[in-house]
Design a protein around this motif. Structure first.
Motif, short mmCIF file in Angstrom:
data_model
loop_
_atom_site.label_atom_id
_atom_site.label_comp_id
_atom_site.label_asym_id
_atom_site.label_seq_id
_atom_site.Cartn_x
_atom_site.Cartn_y
_atom_site.Cartn_z
N PHE A 19 16.42 3.79 -13.47
CA PHE A 19 15.63 3.65 -12.25
C PHE A 19 15.65 4.96 -11.48
CE2 PHE A 19 16.50 -1.21 -11.83
CZ PHE A 19 15.91 -1.40 -13.05
N PRO A 20 14.48 5.42 -10.99
CA PRO A 20 14.44 6.67 -10.23
C PRO A 20 15.12 6.54 -8.87
CG PRO A 20 12.31 5.61 -10.20
CD PRO A 20 13.18 4.80 -11.11
N LYS A 21 15.69 7.61 -8.42
CA LYS A 21 16.33 7.64 -7.10
C LYS A 21 15.87 8.88 -6.35
CE LYS A 21 20.42 5.14 -8.63
NZ LYS A 21 19.75 4.57 -9.74
N GLY A 22 15.65 8.75 -5.06
CA GLY A 22 15.32 9.90 -4.23
C GLY A 22 13.86 10.32 -4.24
N PHE A 23 12.95 9.45 -4.66
CA PHE A 23 11.53 9.83 -4.71
C PHE A 23 10.74 9.40 -3.48
CE2 PHE A 23 12.43 10.06 -9.28
CZ PHE A 23 11.85 11.29 -9.57
N VAL A 24 11.36 8.74 -2.53
CA VAL A 24 10.64 8.23 -1.36
C VAL A 24 10.51 9.32 -0.31
CG1 VAL A 24 10.68 6.53 0.50
CG2 VAL A 24 11.45 5.89 -1.78
N ASP A 25 9.28 9.56 0.14
CA ASP A 25 9.02 10.50 1.22
C ASP A 25 9.06 9.69 2.52
OD1 ASP A 25 8.07 12.27 3.11
OD2 ASP A 25 6.32 12.89 1.94
N ILE A 26 10.20 9.69 3.18
CA ILE A 26 10.40 8.86 4.37
C ILE A 26 9.39 9.18 5.46
CG2 ILE A 26 12.05 8.30 6.22
CD1 ILE A 26 12.81 7.14 3.49
N GLU A 27 9.06 10.45 5.64
CA GLU A 27 8.10 10.83 6.68
C GLU A 27 6.73 10.22 6.41
OE1 GLU A 27 5.96 14.90 8.18
OE2 GLU A 27 8.11 15.00 7.70
N ALA A 28 6.27 10.29 5.15
CA ALA A 28 4.97 9.71 4.80
C ALA A 28 5.02 8.19 4.91
CB ALA A 28 4.57 10.12 3.39
N LEU A 29 6.14 7.60 4.53
CA LEU A 29 6.29 6.15 4.61
C LEU A 29 6.23 5.67 6.06
CD1 LEU A 29 6.85 3.57 3.00
CD2 LEU A 29 9.28 4.02 3.31
N ASN A 30 6.82 6.42 6.96
CA ASN A 30 6.83 6.04 8.37
C ASN A 30 5.48 6.21 9.04
OD1 ASN A 30 9.50 5.28 8.35
ND2 ASN A 30 10.24 7.30 8.96
N LEU A 31 4.55 6.95 8.41
CA LEU A 31 3.22 7.12 8.98
C LEU A 31 2.38 5.84 8.90
CD1 LEU A 31 2.26 10.68 7.69
CD2 LEU A 31 2.94 10.02 10.00
N VAL A 32 2.75 4.97 7.99
CA VAL A 32 2.02 3.71 7.83
C VAL A 32 2.64 2.69 8.78
CG1 VAL A 32 1.38 1.87 6.23
CG2 VAL A 32 1.55 4.22 5.42
N THR A 33 1.84 2.25 9.72
CA THR A 33 2.35 1.30 10.71
C THR A 33 2.07 -0.13 10.26
OG1 THR A 33 0.28 1.20 11.95
CG2 THR A 33 1.85 2.94 12.57
N GLU A 34 2.77 -1.04 10.87
CA GLU A 34 2.56 -2.46 10.57
C GLU A 34 1.12 -2.85 10.88
OE1 GLU A 34 3.66 -6.09 9.09
OE2 GLU A 34 4.92 -4.30 9.17
N MET A 35 0.54 -2.27 11.93
CA MET A 35 -0.85 -2.59 12.30
C MET A 35 -1.80 -2.14 11.20
SD MET A 35 -2.75 -4.09 14.44
CE MET A 35 -1.70 -4.30 15.84
N GLN A 36 -1.58 -0.98 10.61
CA GLN A 36 -2.43 -0.50 9.52
C GLN A 36 -2.34 -1.44 8.32
OE1 GLN A 36 -0.60 3.40 9.44
NE2 GLN A 36 -2.61 4.36 9.77
N ILE A 37 -1.16 -1.92 8.05
CA ILE A 37 -0.98 -2.85 6.93
C ILE A 37 -1.75 -4.14 7.19
CG2 ILE A 37 0.72 -4.28 5.72
CD1 ILE A 37 2.73 -1.95 6.20
N LEU A 38 -1.68 -4.66 8.42
CA LEU A 38 -2.40 -5.88 8.76
C LEU A 38 -3.91 -5.68 8.66
CD1 LEU A 38 -0.25 -7.12 11.77
CD2 LEU A 38 -0.34 -8.09 9.45
N VAL A 39 -4.40 -4.51 9.08
CA VAL A 39 -5.83 -4.22 8.99
C VAL A 39 -6.27 -4.23 7.52
CG1 VAL A 39 -7.56 -2.39 9.29
CG2 VAL A 39 -6.01 -2.97 11.16
N HIS A 40 -5.51 -3.59 6.66
CA HIS A 40 -5.85 -3.55 5.24
C HIS A 40 -5.79 -4.94 4.61
CE1 HIS A 40 -6.43 0.69 4.70
NE2 HIS A 40 -5.32 0.94 5.36
N GLU A 41 -4.82 -5.74 5.00
CA GLU A 41 -4.73 -7.11 4.49
C GLU A 41 -5.97 -7.90 4.90
OE1 GLU A 41 -1.00 -8.64 5.91
OE2 GLU A 41 0.11 -7.77 4.23
N GLY A 42 -6.42 -7.73 6.14
CA GLY A 42 -7.63 -8.40 6.61
C GLY A 42 -8.86 -7.96 5.83
N GLU A 43 -8.96 -6.67 5.55
CA GLU A 43 -10.07 -6.16 4.75
C GLU A 43 -10.04 -6.75 3.35
OE1 GLU A 43 -9.46 -1.95 4.98
OE2 GLU A 43 -10.42 -1.77 6.94
N ASP A 44 -8.86 -6.84 2.77
CA ASP A 44 -8.72 -7.43 1.44
C ASP A 44 -9.14 -8.90 1.44
OD1 ASP A 44 -7.77 -5.02 0.50
OD2 ASP A 44 -5.67 -5.63 0.48
#
Length: 65
Positions: A19-44
């Motif tokens: 299993f890979p370790k250390g590949f997560v870009d925390i800064e990029a991950l934190n750019l996605v907000t819960e609101m953005q996720i909800l918007v995309h789920e609604g679009e889907d």
């Protein structure tokens, strides 16, 4: 927009050492907000509803023998 580098990794699900370790870009991950996720789920959900409504309906007529 930031360019994203994709990394391909082969993983053996029966061997956790592969299993890979250390590949997560925390800064990029934190750019996605819960609101953005909800918007995309609604679009889907809307896209799924449109797909279902535009699909041909199955015939329910009984065939006589």
């Amino acid at each position: 927009m930031q360019k994203i580098e994709l990394i391909k990794v082969r993983v053996d699900l029966t061997n956790s050492k592969t299993f890979p370790k250390g590949f997560v870009d925390i800064e990029a991950l934190n750019l996605v907000t819960e609101m953005q996720i909800l918007v995309h789920e609604g679009e889907d959900d809307l896209e799924w509803e449109m797909l279902i409504r535009s699909s041909p309906k199955p015939h329910t007529d009984k065939v006589s023998s």
